[in-house]
Design a protein around this motif. Sequence first.
Motif, mmCIF file in Angstrom:
data_model
loop_
_atom_site.group_PDB
_atom_site.id
_atom_site.type_symbol
_atom_site.label_atom_id
_atom_site.label_comp_id
_atom_site.label_asym_id
_atom_site.label_seq_id
_atom_site.Cartn_x
_atom_site.Cartn_y
_atom_site.Cartn_z
ATOM 1 N N ILE A 126 65.149 150.020 40.454
ATOM 2 C CA ILE A 126 64.566 148.773 40.060
ATOM 3 C C ILE A 126 65.567 147.543 39.942
ATOM 4 O O ILE A 126 65.736 146.477 40.426
ATOM 5 C CB ILE A 126 63.794 148.889 38.859
ATOM 6 C CG1 ILE A 126 62.525 149.651 38.943
ATOM 7 C CG2 ILE A 126 63.392 147.447 37.905
ATOM 8 C CD1 ILE A 126 61.282 148.902 39.234
ATOM 9 N N LYS A 127 66.807 148.236 39.267
ATOM 10 C CA LYS A 127 68.014 147.264 39.365
ATOM 11 C C LYS A 127 68.348 146.599 40.764
ATOM 12 O O LYS A 127 68.777 145.630 41.041
ATOM 13 C CB LYS A 127 69.290 147.878 38.527
ATOM 14 C CG LYS A 127 69.184 148.253 37.165
ATOM 15 C CD LYS A 127 70.348 148.295 36.635
ATOM 16 C CE LYS A 127 70.381 148.560 35.031
ATOM 17 N NZ LYS A 127 71.083 149.531 34.434
ATOM 18 N N GLN A 128 68.428 147.818 41.593
ATOM 19 C CA GLN A 128 68.888 147.347 42.999
ATOM 20 C C GLN A 128 67.982 146.284 43.480
ATOM 21 O O GLN A 128 68.218 145.356 44.381
ATOM 22 C CB GLN A 128 68.869 148.724 43.901
ATOM 23 C CG GLN A 128 69.135 148.327 45.190
ATOM 24 C CD GLN A 128 70.625 148.237 45.639
ATOM 25 O OE1 GLN A 128 71.576 148.531 44.687
ATOM 26 N NE2 GLN A 128 70.927 147.579 46.506
ATOM 27 N N LEU A 129 66.620 146.553 43.291
ATOM 28 C CA LEU A 129 65.563 145.818 43.773
ATOM 29 C C LEU A 129 65.790 144.196 43.223
ATOM 30 O O LEU A 129 65.848 143.274 43.901
ATOM 31 C CB LEU A 129 64.194 145.914 43.408
ATOM 32 C CG LEU A 129 63.137 145.399 44.331
ATOM 33 C CD1 LEU A 129 62.001 146.606 44.734
ATOM 34 C CD2 LEU A 129 62.318 144.599 43.413
ATOM 35 N N ARG B 222 68.394 137.531 46.410
ATOM 36 C CA ARG B 222 68.556 136.730 47.817
ATOM 37 C C ARG B 222 67.380 135.840 48.146
ATOM 38 O O ARG B 222 67.272 135.410 49.225
ATOM 39 C CB ARG B 222 68.774 137.868 48.696
ATOM 40 C CG ARG B 222 70.441 138.583 48.845
ATOM 41 C CD ARG B 222 70.509 139.031 49.985
ATOM 42 N NE ARG B 222 69.664 139.848 50.583
ATOM 43 C CZ ARG B 222 69.444 140.992 50.721
ATOM 44 N NH1 ARG B 222 70.294 141.833 50.021
ATOM 45 N NH2 ARG B 222 68.547 141.636 51.198
ATOM 46 N N GLY B 223 66.285 136.157 47.306
ATOM 47 C CA GLY B 223 65.103 135.117 47.483
ATOM 48 C C GLY B 223 64.143 135.957 48.634
ATOM 49 O O GLY B 223 62.966 135.119 48.744
ATOM 50 N N HIS B 224 64.373 137.000 48.982
ATOM 51 C CA HIS B 224 63.164 137.595 49.960
ATOM 52 C C HIS B 224 63.504 139.178 50.028
ATOM 53 O O HIS B 224 64.772 139.549 49.772
ATOM 54 C CB HIS B 224 63.302 136.891 51.419
ATOM 55 C CG HIS B 224 64.590 137.260 52.212
ATOM 56 N ND1 HIS B 224 64.530 138.151 53.232
ATOM 57 C CD2 HIS B 224 65.838 136.959 52.083
ATOM 58 C CE1 HIS B 224 65.800 138.117 53.828
ATOM 59 N NE2 HIS B 224 66.485 137.555 52.836
ATOM 60 N N LEU B 225 62.810 139.741 50.536
ATOM 61 C CA LEU B 225 62.736 141.359 50.678
ATOM 62 C C LEU B 225 62.686 141.734 52.088
ATOM 63 O O LEU B 225 61.561 141.388 52.735
ATOM 64 C CB LEU B 225 61.747 142.015 49.769
ATOM 65 C CG LEU B 225 62.270 143.492 49.114
ATOM 66 C CD1 LEU B 225 63.489 143.147 48.429
ATOM 67 C CD2 LEU B 225 61.193 144.074 48.250
ATOM 68 N N SER B 226 63.645 142.394 52.797
ATOM 69 C CA SER B 226 63.575 142.784 54.224
ATOM 70 C C SER B 226 63.170 144.070 54.257
ATOM 71 O O SER B 226 63.140 145.051 53.475
ATOM 72 C CB SER B 226 65.028 142.547 54.879
ATOM 73 O OG SER B 226 65.638 143.474 54.555
ATOM 74 N N GLY B 227 62.799 144.564 55.580
ATOM 75 C CA GLY B 227 62.510 145.746 56.260
ATOM 76 C C GLY B 227 63.642 146.877 55.586
ATOM 77 O O GLY B 227 63.188 147.819 55.266
ATOM 78 N N GLU B 228 64.633 146.182 55.807
ATOM 79 C CA GLU B 228 66.004 147.263 55.752
ATOM 80 C C GLU B 228 65.921 147.450 54.008
ATOM 81 O O GLU B 228 66.314 148.622 53.606
ATOM 82 C CB GLU B 228 67.179 146.595 56.162
ATOM 83 C CG GLU B 228 68.409 147.468 56.008
ATOM 84 C CD GLU B 228 69.534 147.252 56.964
ATOM 85 O OE1 GLU B 228 69.584 146.072 57.683
ATOM 86 O OE2 GLU B 228 70.400 147.685 56.890
ATOM 87 N N ASP B 229 65.875 146.397 53.389
ATOM 88 C CA ASP B 229 65.735 146.490 51.781
ATOM 89 C C ASP B 229 65.016 147.784 51.336
ATOM 90 O O ASP B 229 65.455 148.708 50.807
ATOM 91 C CB ASP B 229 65.295 145.390 51.116
ATOM 92 C CG ASP B 229 66.533 144.264 51.335
ATOM 93 O OD1 ASP B 229 67.633 144.615 51.642
ATOM 94 O OD2 ASP B 229 65.984 143.061 51.168
ATOM 95 N N LEU C 110 57.951 138.615 51.422
ATOM 96 C CA LEU C 110 58.566 139.830 52.323
ATOM 97 C C LEU C 110 58.756 139.087 53.671
ATOM 98 O O LEU C 110 58.097 138.398 54.110
ATOM 99 C CB LEU C 110 57.176 140.905 52.316
ATOM 100 C CG LEU C 110 57.294 141.828 51.411
ATOM 101 C CD1 LEU C 110 55.774 142.424 51.331
ATOM 102 C CD2 LEU C 110 58.062 142.516 50.918
ATOM 103 N N ASP C 111 59.768 139.593 54.379
ATOM 104 C CA ASP C 111 59.999 139.163 55.648
ATOM 105 C C ASP C 111 58.915 139.719 56.634
ATOM 106 O O ASP C 111 58.545 140.638 56.374
ATOM 107 C CB ASP C 111 61.265 140.070 56.336
ATOM 108 C CG ASP C 111 62.812 139.499 55.857
ATOM 109 O OD1 ASP C 111 62.443 138.584 55.012
ATOM 110 O OD2 ASP C 111 63.637 139.797 56.169
ATOM 111 N N PRO C 112 58.524 138.646 57.569
ATOM 112 C CA PRO C 112 57.199 138.955 58.395
ATOM 113 C C PRO C 112 57.314 140.162 59.015
ATOM 114 O O PRO C 112 56.395 140.799 59.066
ATOM 115 C CB PRO C 112 57.017 137.776 59.285
ATOM 116 C CG PRO C 112 58.249 136.773 58.728
ATOM 117 C CD PRO C 112 59.154 137.596 57.833
ATOM 118 N N LYS C 113 58.154 140.776 59.600
ATOM 119 C CA LYS C 113 58.454 141.985 60.212
ATOM 120 C C LYS C 113 58.890 143.019 59.574
ATOM 121 O O LYS C 113 59.565 144.107 60.088
ATOM 122 C CB LYS C 113 59.466 141.637 61.506
ATOM 123 C CG LYS C 113 59.023 140.696 62.691
ATOM 124 C CD LYS C 113 59.614 140.973 63.995
ATOM 125 C CE LYS C 113 58.635 140.496 64.855
ATOM 126 N NZ LYS C 113 59.333 140.615 66.211
#
Length: 628
Positions: free
Chosen positions: A397-400, A406-413, A439-442
């Motif tokens: 949760i802290k990592q999240l 950064r304002g968005h969450l990616s597939g890699e995240d 969330l990133d669209p992809k």
Amino acid sequence: MTAQEIRQAYLDFFKDKGHSIIPRALLVPEGDPSTLFTGSGMQPLLPYLLGQDHPAGSRLTNSQTCLRAQDIEEVGDNRHTTMFEMLGNWSLGDYFKQDQITWVWQFLTEVVGLDKNRIFISCYSGNQQLGIAKDEDSADIWTEILSKEGLSTKRVDIGSMDNGAKIGEQGGRIFFYGDKNWWSRAGKPNDMPVGEPGGPDSELFYLYPQVKHDTKFGEHCHVNCDCGRYIELGNCVFMEYQKGNEGFTKLPKRNVDYGGGLERIAAAAIDNPDVYAISLMRPIISTLEKLSKRDYASNTTAMRVITDHLRAATFLGVDGIVPSNKEQGYVMRRLVRRAIRFAFDLGIEQNFIEEATNTVADLYHKDFPEVAKRRDQVIALLMKEEKVFRQTLRKGIKQLDKMAARGHLSGEDIFILYDTFGFPVELSVEEAFTRSLPLDPKWREVFEQKMKQQRERSHTAAKGTFKGGLGGNSAIHRKYHTATHLLYRALRDELGDQVVQHGSNITEERLRFDFSYPSKLTPEQIKSLEDSVNTQIKRDLIVSWAEYPTEKALNEMGAMGAFGDRYGDRVKVYAMTPEGSDVPYSLEVCGGPHVSHTSELAEGGKRFKIIKEESSSAGIRRIKAALI
Ligand code: SER
């Protein structure tokens, strides 16, 4: 019949046919570096299939717990499990195809009462290049049995899986395949390392007409199709070949290695293609239904995954494995954590491990005394892992939070959260939603791709373990095996009788030995252990073995054994004795193989050296040593 009844009936049936019932081996193979886990019933019997005499005779049977960790991600459908029980019977140069085929048919149709009309057969189509003929013998025996029953005996040549999907069943009853009907631990003939035994096999499949073929698996259905319409129940391996430097040679004896999946046979017995419906599984699902207040029908995948994983983790615990970041311990950790994650999805927060694992233990404790003995310890162990994991989730949760900045969450995240912090994907998505974080669209594509790469990495690693050498019988393996006995004796002499073996593992490079002892060894103790082993190597002890009744070996003769090992009525005892003496220096229950003189360990001017001494788990020390 319930699964428990089928297991018992199987053992009784083969006992009646002159087989000795041998205890199951641990899930972690002893002194066999070729695989992380016992993956088939024959694995612990390798030396005997290669020609050594087995103390219990030439007809053996048991139910062997097997674990196939490669299948973790496949769990969730109605038939894949990581852990299963393999009902096995073996002929070590005794009976062959005729008896084997007759008996397996009798057992499945008369004892279990499966529908004869729904059993289909496959046999080996031969391999010209290798000079191994089509298995007409087995097919003829099947033909005789089937025609007596008034069933079709139509033979169809299928060959490859691709051809199976192309031509389909063609109304056949006995199907010939190529590599699909060849069995060895390494798979196809070409993948087998030199020394590995294998042979043609004949498999039995059960048809579930209520299941519709899914063209995702190929245009047409055939017995080996993966759509789930046919389920493999058992495999008769006629193990009579050994891979040589050029092609195959015959083993000293013609063996039979039969393995049948208890859970699948039990599912067929209740005419349900879902193995999770059987009496060894359904009660676990019921506990999950109770804890989650949800039903199996609408939460099928999650409940299956949890059930499978907790069964496997429980047996790993019973067999002495502890969750960790390495090897078997890592797989165990993954299983427990995946179970907890899926439980999280089901909204189970309280009493999860404790209640569910108790249900698992209840199902096995009568038939496996070691489960009864260690259940409390194992449950405590898994509960501890649950606690640690919940802390990890909090770290996630802290990592999240950091990622969210950064304002968005990616597939890699999402992959990192999943892979490193054990975060369920759904949880990441939910968190993003509650924080109004886009969330990133992809994201899903990227996540899937990372997962695929991760799977490939772990498959490569699993294969590597196998290729790492079927060290089982190589010269260096024998040396390390013998060195292990010398070390165990030296540990007892140096540290006292509280030292008990808790596990051992040998690779081409080193031996590893786990033993009970409360504190770290001092440099002086380590030095003195090394000296002691090197002295015995120099003394050139003679290594010999003989069989004894287990009781006599352990109690009267004082042979050393390993913690948690269960032995049959008779055991093989290895002695290491100075020339001209009749008082052995070391006496230990062991299957071998060993060198014949300890001085062989010093070949090439090598000396025994302890490379590492560390804690393995609470109260257990671990030594790694090598001949260098
Ligand atoms: N070894 C064979 C298998 O695993 C049969 O026991 O299928």
